[in-house]
Write a protein that holds these residues in place. Sequence first.
Motif, short mmCIF file in Angstrom:
data_model
loop_
_atom_site.label_atom_id
_atom_site.label_comp_id
_atom_site.label_asym_id
_atom_site.label_seq_id
_atom_site.Cartn_x
_atom_site.Cartn_y
_atom_site.Cartn_z
N ILE A 93 8.08 -34.14 -2.57
CA ILE A 93 8.96 -34.72 -4.02
C ILE A 93 9.88 -33.24 -4.67
N LYS A 94 9.12 -32.10 -4.64
CA LYS A 94 10.21 -31.60 -4.93
C LYS A 94 11.33 -31.00 -4.10
N ALA A 150 8.41 -37.79 -10.21
CA ALA A 150 8.93 -36.65 -10.78
C ALA A 150 7.51 -36.45 -11.31
N ASP A 151 6.98 -37.12 -12.14
CA ASP A 151 5.63 -36.21 -13.03
C ASP A 151 4.41 -36.29 -12.13
N VAL A 152 4.07 -37.40 -10.67
CA VAL A 152 2.99 -37.40 -10.54
C VAL A 152 2.75 -37.08 -8.70
N ALA A 153 4.03 -37.50 -8.91
CA ALA A 153 3.96 -37.74 -6.72
C ALA A 153 3.94 -36.69 -6.32
N LEU A 158 12.67 -42.53 -11.46
CA LEU A 158 12.46 -41.73 -11.15
C LEU A 158 11.53 -40.14 -11.99
N GLY A 159 11.39 -40.48 -13.07
CA GLY A 159 9.75 -40.06 -14.37
C GLY A 159 9.16 -39.55 -13.95
N VAL A 160 8.61 -40.84 -13.24
CA VAL A 160 7.71 -41.04 -13.15
C VAL A 160 6.72 -40.52 -12.10
#
Lengths: 681, 370
Positions: A594-595, A574-577, A570-572
């Motif tokens: 994503i947001k 959130a960081d890039v998508a 989930l973190g990855v």
Amino acid sequence: MSAPLQMTAGDGPAARDSGEPAGNVTVRKLLRALWRDKLMLFPLLFLVALSVAAVGAELLAPHDPFDQNLRSRNAPPMASHASETSSFPYLLGADPLGRDLFSRLIYGARVSLAVGLASVLASGTLGILLGLMSGYHRGWLDDVVMRGVDVLMGIPGLLLALFILFLVGTGFWNLVIVFALTRWMIYARVTRGLTLSFREQPFVEGAQTIGCSDSRIIFRHILPNLASPILVLATLEIAIVILAEAGLSFLGMGIQPPAPTWGRMVAEGRDYITSAWWLITFPGLAILLTALSLNLTAAWLRMVSDPVQRWRWFMGRSESRHEGDGETALAYSEPRSSRTNMENSEPAQGRAANGDHLLEVIDLRVNFRTPDGLLNAVNGISYTLNRGQTLAILGESGSGKTVSAEAVMGILDSPPAFVTGGAALFDGIDLLQISPSRRRRLCGERIAMIFQDPLTALNPAYTVGSQIAGMFQEHRGTSKREATAKAVELMDRVRIPSARERVHDYPHQFSGGMRQRVMIAAAIALDPDLLIADEPTTALDVTVQAQIMELLAELQLETGMGLILITHDLGVVADVADNVAVMYAGKIVETGPIKDIYSSPAHPYTKGLLESAPRVDRKMDSLQQISGAPPNLRFIPSGCPFHPRCTYVIDHCSVEPPPLYEVRHDRSASCHRFEDVMHVN
Amino acid sequence: MSIDSSCRRADNRRTEKERGGGETGTHSGPVGEAAEPLLRVKDLVKYYPTERKGFLGARRGEIKAVDGVSFDLHRGETLGLVGETGCGKSTIARTLMRLEEPTSGAAYFKGRDLFTLSKASVQALRREIQMVFQDPFASLNPRMEVGRIIAEPWVVHPGIVPKEEQRGRVNALLERVGLPATDANRYPHEFSGGQRQRIGIARALALQPDLIICDEPVSALDASVQAQVINLLVELQTELGLSYIFIAHDLAVVRQISDRVAVMHLGRIVEVGGEDEIYARPTHPYTQALLSAAPAPDPVGRKERKRIVLEGELPSPVNPPSGCTFRTRCWKAESICSQDRPQLIDRFDHGHPSACHFAELQILPAAGMA
């Protein structure tokens, strides 16, 4: 199993052993496999008949095997019996002393099988014990045993046997001892190898941590796991010993006359090969058929007990067989209504022909045809990716996220995997329809993929430079020199330090993070429009993971390529998508920016995932949790596949599969109660 | 390398020894400082020999897997060990379980040194320290029924649970870890990863240990199942008063379960302290880098997040850098870092020691409770 797809990889102890867990289950599985492979009935029936004959020779043999009748010397098969004691004819003829060949063959089976079984038991016990001890304790014992094995393997077995028999004399027990002494190392070698690998297994270490003694570990934990390979080996060995006994008897060093043995019957028949062909033919056939049956049985046992082999064996079957299995095993079929609904919802994502659409996947379906039935890995997924965008496909193991990407790339392992429907339009070209050669060209040039484990994805026999340069030579016909220069440039671009020196290094000389950079360099070599990254950082440490994700983001910014990021993290995501598609049981359950999805998830699964994730920046009193486990893809729950684990479940959910509802103009979720899910926050 | 130089200042080593342990890890345990810790690890060292064939015969090198580690663990407490691949966290678990022999050092469990015990005493000790393994697919014997797996400790240690009561106790344990009692007759391959991990926990509980060492117990599990296992471990701890050493590479998981956290780098502890100290007020640059690199499920704040991306690669444990092992990737490194190995001492009176010459307090914002 929660991850049935792992079976396709086929290695790993769990996958291996899941095939045959225990005694009674193994027997049932063997019978089922036998039923499927009816040809195996012949060798098995032959062996059963042989055993019956050997045990009940007195009852079955029509004549006394020692009963000589000089009037019937070399009587041909079916000749009537010369004496009055029995009216039964000489079924297979008679030997030079007028003894009934058929009866002698039956008694000979007793000798052959007895020698075979006793020798295998003796050599097996000796070899397995030595193998277990040397594999478990290693040290000096291992050295001694293994050197003994080396020496014995170097001496021709028959010569050694002859020599020992010459010293100790012939006879049944001496034969058994000779075979034990000349065959034990076969078992020892195999047992030692397996023991060495098992002693490193966590379950053996677990036994140590609860305080099991060494002997308990060896005999209760390791030995049962050796059962199936040893069984296969022993079956083969019976055949070898029976052949060797026949050979020794032929040479006159086996069981002594007048006891009937097949080997000596062949030897005796040799003198009459032109005048009485049956004398040599029938014992010869008996030896041949017995060895053949045992070998076939061993091969079959190996196949049914080793899932990897079983898989290949199953896949060799005709297509009609698949369909037969498919009909019975079709556990999951998509109702028409939801499909049409899904298409209805697509204009929301901008289905209309649009120059920005780089990749458009429509209703993709993939299943696996396995020995255990049909596995529905991808059940109608649709998504679009625009140029310069990053789409994350988020899912757990078995959700179908990797399989769907492999289908698009055309690198599915087929069989067992088959694309059963849908389209993947790349710039208007349907990747699922074009010829393999065209797809290969497209996939090197314009679509590239990087994998989770760069060590296995790179060829260990070539330098990293030549593997990157290969892209230019293959697709552009660039000269080797020029291609290498470009490889150095690329390695610089992915920030591999001192690229010029390292271009001639091999993959194993790089660390995990650097190897992933090499993979990325090769992938972006030809400036692809689309990069598919399958768990690119899962195998890497967190600090290296950050480096790689940063590199990918930069490259994307420079080149404007579209990026599909497949991950469970989930973190990855959130960081890039930019956009995310959440997959569950082979379907996209929620998709959108994503947001929005992270701030107000519309599907209970997405919501559950977000709430259950522990966080670096906050410690919670206790984690929210999703109950249950992801479904087995062979038995996907009816209706909404998530309903057995869902807290929002209503009666409707187990009946009616939810379509992908349009939540907002750019978001959709496949939940009947998405409104409730979004508003209760 | 001398083990003396590990976690205490060399100059006042003797006085600290008399006091029994120095600053390292005596803080913020649920039990006061005066109480004897359940486990006290002192200067644990584990080197693995590597043989390299040189020009003049074999030259022996060593992988310095654990290079002088000391910590205390109190009753009912969870100590998280966190760090990247090869930092030695799993080796600590294996030496404490006596699956490996340590090169040197001591580990006092209830006052007895685990490393000097005889073989027979080690067997007795197994009852008090148990382990949960990482790989739920390989850590259960595929040929044994679940009931037999859980009851095996009682067969090995007779006299704990009489034979006629074992069946009932197995059922109770299964139910305690959230599985139906009927599962006792099934085989491991019939279970999912999360369920197998529950079985592993049930077996670890069978001997009613005081300490359970969890080596990456949830890292092989699916995200939706991880939380179940973490919650189960926490519940069991409160109920049974267990102590955990919880080893993981996932910083978020470690924060969720731990009372105190030790951050490891190349065989040494670089920072240790209460969970909130390490995560909200890290002082060692390595901890700060780890925390900033950890991806957070927060797409809104991603633009604003300042991320420390470390340059370069983790050095090899065969030939670690002199002085501070982190200096090759550290943005603060100066010449002193290559000469002097920084000691693990409390540098800000926060009760959490860190091993950095240039330790600097960083206050990290906590996420709002949405």
